[in-house]
Design a protein around this motif. Structure first.
Motif, mmCIF file in Angstrom:
data_model
loop_
_atom_site.group_PDB
_atom_site.id
_atom_site.type_symbol
_atom_site.label_atom_id
_atom_site.label_comp_id
_atom_site.label_asym_id
_atom_site.label_seq_id
_atom_site.Cartn_x
_atom_site.Cartn_y
_atom_site.Cartn_z
ATOM 1 N N MET A 1 7.020 29.953 -4.521
ATOM 2 C CA MET A 1 6.525 28.674 -4.070
ATOM 3 C C MET A 1 6.398 27.749 -5.287
ATOM 4 O O MET A 1 5.779 28.093 -6.277
ATOM 5 C CB MET A 1 5.164 28.841 -3.392
ATOM 6 C CG MET A 1 4.682 27.549 -2.883
ATOM 7 S SD MET A 1 3.233 27.344 -1.871
ATOM 8 C CE MET A 1 2.344 28.762 -1.618
ATOM 9 N N GLU A 2 7.001 26.574 -5.172
ATOM 10 C CA GLU A 2 7.010 25.633 -6.277
ATOM 11 C C GLU A 2 6.169 24.408 -5.921
ATOM 12 O O GLU A 2 6.252 23.880 -4.820
ATOM 13 C CB GLU A 2 8.441 25.197 -6.541
ATOM 14 C CG GLU A 2 8.650 24.690 -7.922
ATOM 15 C CD GLU A 2 10.130 24.481 -8.198
ATOM 16 O OE1 GLU A 2 10.483 23.352 -8.538
ATOM 17 O OE2 GLU A 2 10.888 25.458 -8.053
ATOM 18 N N PHE A 3 5.309 23.992 -6.851
ATOM 19 C CA PHE A 3 4.453 22.834 -6.625
ATOM 20 C C PHE A 3 4.958 21.666 -7.468
ATOM 21 O O PHE A 3 5.349 21.842 -8.609
ATOM 22 C CB PHE A 3 3.007 23.131 -7.048
ATOM 23 C CG PHE A 3 2.342 24.165 -6.202
ATOM 24 C CD1 PHE A 3 1.846 23.847 -4.954
ATOM 25 C CD2 PHE A 3 2.196 25.466 -6.661
ATOM 26 C CE1 PHE A 3 1.221 24.798 -4.161
ATOM 27 C CE2 PHE A 3 1.572 26.428 -5.889
ATOM 28 C CZ PHE A 3 1.091 26.087 -4.640
ATOM 29 N N ASN A 4 4.885 20.472 -6.895
ATOM 30 C CA ASN A 4 5.177 19.294 -7.702
ATOM 31 C C ASN A 4 3.847 18.665 -8.119
ATOM 32 O O ASN A 4 2.784 19.062 -7.647
ATOM 33 C CB ASN A 4 6.089 18.301 -6.965
ATOM 34 C CG ASN A 4 5.454 17.749 -5.713
ATOM 35 O OD1 ASN A 4 4.247 17.507 -5.671
ATOM 36 N ND2 ASN A 4 6.264 17.521 -4.691
ATOM 37 N N LEU A 5 3.912 17.700 -9.013
ATOM 38 C CA LEU A 5 2.701 17.096 -9.569
ATOM 39 C C LEU A 5 1.830 16.465 -8.484
ATOM 40 O O LEU A 5 0.602 16.582 -8.522
ATOM 41 C CB LEU A 5 3.063 16.055 -10.634
ATOM 42 C CG LEU A 5 1.889 15.394 -11.348
ATOM 43 C CD1 LEU A 5 1.028 16.435 -12.062
ATOM 44 C CD2 LEU A 5 2.388 14.337 -12.315
ATOM 45 N N THR A 6 2.443 15.828 -7.509
ATOM 46 C CA THR A 6 1.685 15.196 -6.423
ATOM 47 C C THR A 6 0.853 16.223 -5.668
ATOM 48 O O THR A 6 -0.335 15.997 -5.398
ATOM 49 C CB THR A 6 2.641 14.458 -5.461
ATOM 50 O OG1 THR A 6 3.409 13.515 -6.197
ATOM 51 C CG2 THR A 6 1.867 13.739 -4.366
#
Length: 83
Positions: A1-6
């Motif tokens: 699972m990859e998270f972005n800054l937002t």
């Protein structure tokens, strides 16, 4: 699972607002809640969501009023009775 800054900012905002409600001391509650609202304002700008921005700026204003303008003794009743 990859998270972005937002998403990370959104999760931090939610975490701080949640943590604020674990404080019995209203001053600490308002400070932690303000940090969460600040993150929510940033999150709202990142999403381009005016309702998120406006709501959290308003809550920040209320917190600032009670923290800086109306500096009443907001300690829990039990603390005041010990004196």
């Amino acid at each position: 699972m990859e998270f972005n800054l937002t998403e990370i900012i959104g999760y931090l905002a939610s975490l701080f607002v949640l943590l604020s409600f674990f404080n019995k001391n209203l001053r600490k509650l308002r400070i932690v809640n303000s940090v969460g609202c600040g993150f929510f304002v940033a999150y709202g700008f990142m999403l381009g969501s005016i309702p998120v921005i406006v709501t959290n700026v308003a809550i920040l204003g209320v917190n600032a009023y009670y923290l800086f303008v109306k500096k009443e003794d907001i300690r829990p009743k039990e603390e005041l009775e010990k004196k």
